[in-house]
Design an enzyme around this catalytic site. Structure first.
Site, mmCIF file in Angstrom:
data_model
loop_
_atom_site.group_PDB
_atom_site.id
_atom_site.type_symbol
_atom_site.label_atom_id
_atom_site.label_comp_id
_atom_site.label_asym_id
_atom_site.label_seq_id
_atom_site.Cartn_x
_atom_site.Cartn_y
_atom_site.Cartn_z
ATOM 1 N N LYS A 38 1.147 -1.533 -0.259
ATOM 2 C CA LYS A 38 0.263 0.102 -0.165
ATOM 3 C C LYS A 38 0.570 0.845 0.031
ATOM 4 O O LYS A 38 2.286 1.004 0.260
ATOM 5 C CB LYS A 38 -0.612 0.522 1.467
ATOM 6 N N ARG B 289 -10.220 -11.700 2.054
ATOM 7 C CA ARG B 289 -11.585 -12.630 1.499
ATOM 8 C C ARG B 289 -10.711 -14.095 1.823
ATOM 9 O O ARG B 289 -11.685 -14.931 1.591
ATOM 10 C CB ARG B 289 -12.083 -12.531 -0.024
#
Ligand code: BES
Ligand code: ZN
Ligand code: ZN
Length: 474
Positions: free
Chosen positions: A255, A329
């Site tokens: 990120k 996920r």
């Protein structure tokens, strides 16, 4: 903070301050409020604060008139907020013993207690010095049962426990720290706690979860908390699954630096389920509830998983990891499959899953996705009751096409558009036919700017929705 009930008339309440809700257009005489209405100083607008010293006819040292808005819009959710505003204002003034007038019944009293306890919370435990302020006692004044006050206390303290966990920085609370906190809570409240370690998870074939953990020196774990009612009808069994990424750097798909410090809150879903179990253990709903919290740290490193890696989830499905930053996920996939194998008939997960849900709903509403209309409606109703604003999002079959991979059963990302929907669709592939609700809380688990009734930082959402869902299960 001590919580008490006082059923004597408001005039007799001896406190540092007695907070009294006042309403728009209802120019009642409350310890001098009619004069203040007449002069225009008090209007009753929501959040308006007027502190009266040496009030006439009150034993309290001060009376705080708190604007509660329009009388016909005053419900327990507004009451919670009003009590929170009063608590934060009065604690800022270094007052310690506060009372709050409630005249609308038990549900308002429960909410008022919650509002005060939530408002009394500040994520300041690592600030040194003695200017940290907090209330010592909160007294609900009115015809209210001790049980109501107790219920409010249990729920709000659970929510503050969640907020404390979320606020812990990743150097102080990694996966094993979360497990320790869960274990301590379970011991205190009589829940069963089991922590699956790496070896056990490998035996179970949790390749998606373990893949995410590879980049970190800190071992992953899967926390399981079990609540069983005294009489189990044996029909429904609720599974609560929470994302527990103690820090999300993005991994190899790293990120940007700006704002990355906030990614300590990527375990908010997991912390919410741990807190919910603390309340459930004490409020004892009729339905069995088991919480599953997969905990990992998502780091880049020489052992980290790479884009292009293919992992095999516990269900046997293969996943091409296109982007290592879509890690939530992956860990939830294995946790959902495990929850189903453990006998859960209904699943709810909460996860700070996507930036896309923040684009769609801002910081106002939790995004809800589901494969089952009945469970969706139950969760929406619980959220509505508890004032945790939630919005049902679409999950059309065709979103699955976005997740096609040339090399595996599915890819872990769905491209640029509809990111919250494709993330939810990915999870659905692991919930399969089990009734399931996914709550994307990326926009709502953290409050960016302090509010009059709540501190900046972790919100503890959607803990009350989870507790309400279990309590109201029929
Ligand atoms: N933890 C993040 C989601 C997130 C973003 C939470 C912003 C809170 C605020 C999640 O693991 C993530 O990185 N998601 C990616 C998915 C993308 C790579 C498909 C995202 O939303 O950008
Ligand atoms: Zn991520
Ligand atoms: Zn994440």
């Amino acid at each position: 903070m001590r919580i008490t009930v006082d059923r004597r008339p408001a005039e007799q309440i001896d406190a540092d301050a007695l907070a009294v809700p006042v309403f728009e257009g209802r120019k009642e005489d409350r310890f001098g409020s009619s004069d203040l209405y007449a002069s225009g100083e008090v209007t009753g607008k929501l959040g308006e604060l007027t502190l009266i010293h040496h009030p006439n006819g009150a034993a309290a040292k001060r009376v705080l008139l708190v604007g509660a808005g329009k009388p016909d819009q005053f419900d327990p959710n507004v009451a919670r907020r009003v009590a929170g505003i009063a608590a934060r204002y009065l604690k800022q003034k270094s007052l310690k013993n506060v009372a709050f007038l409630t005249e609308n019944g038990e549900n308002f009293a429960i909410s008022a207690v919650e509002g005060a306890i939530l408002g009394n919370f500040d994520p300041d435990r690592y600030k040194s010095g003695n200017d940290r302020k907090s209330l010592d006692s909160f007294t609900v004044v009115g015809d209210v049962s001790d049980a109501a006050a107790e219920q409010g206390r249990i729920i709000a303290e659970a929510q503050n426990f969640t907020r404390t966990l979320v606020n812990e920085p990743a150097n102080r609370l990694g996966p094993s720290g979360v497990a320790e906190a869960a274990r301590g809570m379970a011991e205190q409240h009589g829940l069963e706690c089991e922590v699956l370690d790496e070896t056990r998870m490998r035996e179970l074939g949790m390749g998606a979860l373990l893949g995410v953990a590879m980049g970190s020196a800190q071992p992953p774990c899967l926390i399981v908390l079990r609540y069983r009612p005294a009489q189990d009808s044996g029909k429904a069994h609720l599974g609560l699954v929470g994302k527990g990424v103690t820090f999300d750097t993005g991994g190899i798909s790293i990120k940007p630096a700006e704002g990355m410090e906030k990614m300590k809150y990527d375990m908010a879903g997991g912390a919410t389920m741990i807190g919910a179990m603390q309340a459930i253990a004490q409020l004892k709903p009729a339905i069995p509830v088991t919480a599953f919290i997969p905990c990992v740290e998502n780091m880049p490193g020489s052992r980290a998983q790479r884009p292009g890696d293919i992992v095999t989830a516990m269900s046997g499905k293969t996943i091409e990891v296109i982007n290592t930053d879509a890690e939530g996920r992956l860990i939830l996939a294995d946790a959902l499959v495990y929850a189903r194998r453990q006998g859960c008939t209904h699943l709810v997960d909460a996860a700070t899953l996507t930036g896309a849900i923040v684009v769609a709903l801002g910081h106002l509403r939790v995004g809800l996705f589901s494969n089952n209309d009945a469970l969706r409606d139950r969760v929406l109703a619980a959220a509505e009751t508890e004032g945790e604003r939630t919005w049902a999002m679409p999950l059309d079959e065709e979103y699955k096409d976005y997740l096609k991979s040339a090399f595996a059963d599915l890819a872990n990302v769905g491209g640029r558009w509809g990111g919250a929907c494709t993330a939810a669709m990915f999870l659905r592939e692991f919930a399969e036919e089990t009734p399931w609700v996914h709550l994307d809380i990326a926009g709502t688990a953290w409050i960016d700017d302090e509010k009059p009734h709540l501190a900046k930082g972790p919100s503890g959402l959607p803990l009350r929705t989870m507790v309400r869902l279990a309590l109201d299960w029929k």
